[in-house]
Write a protein that holds these residues in place. Structure first.
Motif, PDB file in Angstrom:
ATOM      1  N   THR A  68      35.724  36.536  23.258  1.00  0.00           N
ATOM      2  CA  THR A  68      36.058  37.559  24.319  1.00  0.00           C
ATOM      3  C   THR A  68      35.806  38.949  23.821  1.00  0.00           C
ATOM      4  O   THR A  68      35.063  38.879  22.655  1.00  0.00           O
ATOM      5  CB  THR A  68      37.509  37.559  24.945  1.00  0.00           C
ATOM      6  OG1 THR A  68      38.234  38.214  23.566  1.00  0.00           O
ATOM      7  CG2 THR A  68      38.218  36.138  25.069  1.00  0.00           C
ATOM      8  N   ASP A  78      32.018  33.857  32.219  1.00  0.00           N
ATOM      9  CA  ASP A  78      32.241  35.055  31.824  1.00  0.00           C
ATOM     10  C   ASP A  78      31.720  35.319  30.427  1.00  0.00           C
ATOM     11  O   ASP A  78      31.647  36.515  29.727  1.00  0.00           O
ATOM     12  CB  ASP A  78      33.831  35.398  31.769  1.00  0.00           C
ATOM     13  CG  ASP A  78      34.388  35.205  33.066  1.00  0.00           C
ATOM     14  OD1 ASP A  78      34.144  36.271  33.997  1.00  0.00           O
ATOM     15  OD2 ASP A  78      35.267  34.256  33.461  1.00  0.00           O
ATOM     16  N   ALA A 126      36.252  33.729  36.202  1.00  0.00           N
ATOM     17  CA  ALA A 126      37.590  33.894  36.169  1.00  0.00           C
ATOM     18  C   ALA A 126      37.812  34.888  37.583  1.00  0.00           C
ATOM     19  O   ALA A 126      37.254  35.701  37.865  1.00  0.00           O
ATOM     20  CB  ALA A 126      38.153  34.487  35.245  1.00  0.00           C
ATOM     21  N   LEU A 127      38.787  34.273  38.212  1.00  0.00           N
ATOM     22  CA  LEU A 127      39.307  35.035  39.416  1.00  0.00           C
ATOM     23  C   LEU A 127      40.681  35.990  39.070  1.00  0.00           C
ATOM     24  O   LEU A 127      41.494  35.742  38.327  1.00  0.00           O
ATOM     25  CB  LEU A 127      39.832  34.008  40.669  1.00  0.00           C
ATOM     26  CG  LEU A 127      38.577  33.152  41.241  1.00  0.00           C
ATOM     27  CD1 LEU A 127      39.317  32.105  42.057  1.00  0.00           C
ATOM     28  CD2 LEU A 127      37.600  34.027  41.705  1.00  0.00           C
ATOM     29  N   THR A 128      40.785  36.829  40.016  1.00  0.00           N
ATOM     30  CA  THR A 128      42.105  37.702  39.952  1.00  0.00           C
ATOM     31  C   THR A 128      43.146  37.048  40.982  1.00  0.00           C
ATOM     32  O   THR A 128      42.507  36.181  41.525  1.00  0.00           O
ATOM     33  CB  THR A 128      41.668  39.377  40.387  1.00  0.00           C
ATOM     34  OG1 THR A 128      41.228  38.985  42.040  1.00  0.00           O
ATOM     35  CG2 THR A 128      40.558  39.643  39.630  1.00  0.00           C
ATOM     36  N   GLU A 129      44.383  37.656  40.968  1.00  0.00           N
ATOM     37  CA  GLU A 129      45.271  37.091  41.712  1.00  0.00           C
ATOM     38  C   GLU A 129      44.985  37.170  43.058  1.00  0.00           C
ATOM     39  O   GLU A 129      45.401  36.292  44.014  1.00  0.00           O
ATOM     40  CB  GLU A 129      46.597  37.797  41.529  1.00  0.00           C
ATOM     41  CG  GLU A 129      47.173  37.652  39.836  1.00  0.00           C
ATOM     42  CD  GLU A 129      48.556  38.072  39.802  1.00  0.00           C
ATOM     43  OE1 GLU A 129      48.822  38.921  40.780  1.00  0.00           O
ATOM     44  OE2 GLU A 129      49.041  38.012  38.733  1.00  0.00           O
ATOM     45  N   ARG A 130      44.039  38.208  43.395  1.00  0.00           N
ATOM     46  CA  ARG A 130      43.676  38.308  44.998  1.00  0.00           C
ATOM     47  C   ARG A 130      42.628  37.469  45.179  1.00  0.00           C
ATOM     48  O   ARG A 130      42.404  37.081  46.537  1.00  0.00           O
ATOM     49  CB  ARG A 130      43.100  39.871  44.929  1.00  0.00           C
ATOM     50  CG  ARG A 130      42.908  40.153  46.549  1.00  0.00           C
ATOM     51  CD  ARG A 130      42.588  41.687  46.405  1.00  0.00           C
ATOM     52  NE  ARG A 130      42.181  42.146  48.028  1.00  0.00           N
ATOM     53  CZ  ARG A 130      41.265  42.323  48.214  1.00  0.00           C
ATOM     54  NH1 ARG A 130      39.908  42.152  47.604  1.00  0.00           N
ATOM     55  NH2 ARG A 130      40.606  42.503  49.650  1.00  0.00           N
ATOM     56  N   THR A 139      39.330  37.270  43.950  1.00  0.00           N
ATOM     57  CA  THR A 139      37.973  37.958  43.912  1.00  0.00           C
ATOM     58  C   THR A 139      37.497  37.705  42.370  1.00  0.00           C
ATOM     59  O   THR A 139      38.573  37.147  41.538  1.00  0.00           O
ATOM     60  CB  THR A 139      37.786  39.493  44.155  1.00  0.00           C
ATOM     61  OG1 THR A 139      38.870  40.010  43.101  1.00  0.00           O
ATOM     62  CG2 THR A 139      38.165  39.779  45.442  1.00  0.00           C
ATOM     63  N   PHE A 140      36.523  37.883  42.083  1.00  0.00           N
ATOM     64  CA  PHE A 140      35.966  37.420  40.673  1.00  0.00           C
ATOM     65  C   PHE A 140      36.213  38.625  39.883  1.00  0.00           C
ATOM     66  O   PHE A 140      36.103  39.935  40.150  1.00  0.00           O
ATOM     67  CB  PHE A 140      34.561  37.091  40.600  1.00  0.00           C
ATOM     68  CG  PHE A 140      34.216  35.955  41.138  1.00  0.00           C
ATOM     69  CD1 PHE A 140      34.366  34.566  40.585  1.00  0.00           C
ATOM     70  CD2 PHE A 140      33.548  35.599  42.641  1.00  0.00           C
ATOM     71  CE1 PHE A 140      34.162  33.311  41.078  1.00  0.00           C
ATOM     72  CE2 PHE A 140      33.095  34.680  43.111  1.00  0.00           C
ATOM     73  CZ  PHE A 140      33.711  33.532  42.433  1.00  0.00           C
ATOM     74  N   GLN A 141      36.852  38.424  38.617  1.00  0.00           N
ATOM     75  CA  GLN A 141      37.050  39.454  37.525  1.00  0.00           C
ATOM     76  C   GLN A 141      35.876  40.388  37.121  1.00  0.00           C
ATOM     77  O   GLN A 141      35.941  41.532  37.112  1.00  0.00           O
ATOM     78  CB  GLN A 141      37.770  38.951  36.265  1.00  0.00           C
ATOM     79  CG  GLN A 141      39.232  38.528  36.458  1.00  0.00           C
ATOM     80  CD  GLN A 141      39.753  38.065  35.189  1.00  0.00           C
ATOM     81  OE1 GLN A 141      39.413  38.075  34.156  1.00  0.00           O
ATOM     82  NE2 GLN A 141      41.173  37.400  35.629  1.00  0.00           N
ATOM     83  N   ASN A 142      34.718  39.636  37.209  1.00  0.00           N
ATOM     84  CA  ASN A 142      33.422  40.253  36.705  1.00  0.00           C
ATOM     85  C   ASN A 142      32.213  40.182  37.669  1.00  0.00           C
ATOM     86  O   ASN A 142      31.268  39.877  37.243  1.00  0.00           O
ATOM     87  CB  ASN A 142      33.083  39.367  35.415  1.00  0.00           C
ATOM     88  CG  ASN A 142      33.873  39.825  34.126  1.00  0.00           C
ATOM     89  OD1 ASN A 142      34.030  40.985  33.963  1.00  0.00           O
ATOM     90  ND2 ASN A 142      34.196  39.081  33.631  1.00  0.00           N
TER      91      ASN A 142
END
Length: 468
Positions: free
Chosen positions: A197, A241, A270-274, A276-279
């Motif tokens: 990371t 990612d 990776a996805l957010t809680e919403r 959408t994609f984090q990146n």
């Protein structure tokens, strides 16, 4: 990937690309196993056009810079817009070194042609750029160590640190290194387990591994670190990612001077809680062109399309197009019969079909080929009368083989916009890296190079960044 020559700014390009993709979201919004939703949304002019298309015209359609006669206005406008938004990318000259190209050792012969090609070309490209300016190479997602081994064969002065999250692959890479490389080289390559990371603790762990490797070579003392060692970050098939984390590490670690990373598997971001994609999106330019709600429509099917095979494999004979369209239509038809809490799985692959069943699958055939399951428990379920009713409605709506032909038409449209989708994803990353470098007052050169034959390796573009 790059800015098309018809645009002068990334802001204008991303706005035009997002506007276009918004208008044609029905092409990519659903997974192909649910393609009936996309077929229902396909404009009538498109349906009529593709139902009359010859195989030669079908083969030509995704190549938007080639002329195609007989397109109705809406279809012609679609192809012209794709051509306007998609950069023309020339194949880079082959750089593979003879030492690699002629490698016919047993372990090389056991490798698939695709992997051999990728390792040869990427290793040669890295070596060409880094031979005179790199002491330490850090291989992110090093796997079984093939790329590290190829680089060491090109220059045995390299120190190579391979980082891999999978412990079994780390052990296998160490064994391969011990068996295939001479004993005097064993101190030059180190494989370590690490999930990479951009976090500070990960950077510290990388620094520790690199320092231990350098000390084993006698290049640092017990108190010294590797801050003076010119370093290059590399990665073949940087999934999900990882390529973004590699970009952040490139900027945050002072001794890292070069980055050579091949992104892939964008749909695994990776996805957010919403949801959408984090990146994605990353750059200010793309984020400003895309509303927060709109980001939801750039979903996993969109990302999967961006990283599917390119149109280089699209052209084929009419039989193959028919077979592919039929397979896709039948699978989507079976899925469309399910209730919300049900799913289907293929249970038999080699059922005999005559031509009429291929174009117009019978309900009995669907029952034989697909098993109905509960989504909650996974238990098998029986097909019911309601499923047969839905089957009759759908096959009536897409009778006379229209479903299979339009399913292949949808694939044709996806092949047409695939490079545009991938360009939006990858050019967003390039812009993001440049934006972050500017904030940190770093002078960098960033570009993509097409290194591989895309018929062998669809993910054929490598992000190259250098600190100036």
């Amino acid at each position: 990937m790059s800015l098309p020559s018809t645009f002068t700014s990334e802001e204008a390009y991303f706005k035009a690309a997002v506007d276009f993709l918004r208008s044609y979201a029905w092409i990519y919004r659903e997974a192909n196993t649910a393609c009936i939703k996309s077929l229902d949304a396909m404009p009538v002019q498109f349906k009529d056009y593709f139902l009359e298309l010859t195989n030669k015209e079908l083969n030509t359609f995704p190549f938007v810079h080639e002329h195609l006669d007989g397109c109705p206005t809406e279809v012609l406008r679609f192809r012209e817009q794709v051509a306007h938004l998609t950069p023309s990318i020339q194949t880079a000259p082959t750089t593979a070194c003879k030492a690699l190209t002629n490698d016919q050792s047993n372990h090389s012969r056991r490798m698939a042609p695709k992997k051999q090609h990728e390792i040869q070309e990427l290793a040669a490209n890295i070596h060409e750029h880094c031979a005179d300016r790199t002491q330490l190479i850090i291989d992110l997602g090093s796997g079984l160590g093939y790329l590290s081994e190829a680089l060491f064969k090109l220059n045995d002065n390299y120190m190579i640190l391979g980082l891999e999250a999978d412990e079994k692959r780390v052990r296998s890479a160490r064994i391969r290194s011990q068996q295939l490389l001479s004993p005097e080289t064993h101190l030059s390559i180190s494989y370590q387990q690490l999930f990479v990371t951009a976090a500070e603790n990960c950077r510290s762990q990388i620094e520790q591994f690199a320092t231990e490797l350098a000390r084993s070579k006698g290049l640092t003392t017990k108190t010294a670190t590797t801050t003076e060692l010119s370093t290059t970050l590399i990665g073949l098939h940087a999934c999900a990612d990882l390529s973004i984390n590699a970009m952040l590490l490139f900027l945050s670690i002072p001794q890292v001077q070069c980055l050579h990373i091949m992104p892939c598997c964008y749909h695994k971001l990776a996805l957010t809680e919403r949801g959408t994609f984090q990146n994605f999106p990353l750059s200010r330019a793309l984020r400003s062109a895309m509303s927060a709600d709109e980001a939801l429509s750039f979903n996993r099917p969109f990302m999967r399309l961006a990283c599917q095979q390119t149109n280089s494999r699209w052209r084929c004979d009419a039989l193959k197009h028919t077979q592919h369209g039929t397979q896709m239509w039948t699978r989507a038809l079976a899925s469309a019969l399910c209730d919300a809490n049900e799913l289907v799985k293929v249970k038999r692959y080699n059922l005999a079909q005559n031509d009429s069943i291929q174009n117009n699958p019978l309900y009995e055939y669907v029952q034989q080929r697909f098993q109905l399951h509960s989504q909650q428990t996974g238990d098998p379920l029986d097909w019911r009368a309601v499923h047969e009713q839905r089957f009759a409605e759908l096959t009536g709506r897409y009778s006379d083989g229209k479903g299979a032909r339009l399913a292949e038409a949808l694939c044709c449209l996806q092949a047409t916009i695939q490079q545009l989708c991938e360009n939006v994803v990858l050019y967003d990353r390039l812009c993001y890296l440049q934006e972050l470098a500017a904030v940190q007052h770093l002078s960098v050169e960033v570009r993509y190079e097409k290194l591989f034959d895309e018929k062998l390796s669809p993910r054929c573009r490598v992000l190259i960044a250098e600190k100036l």
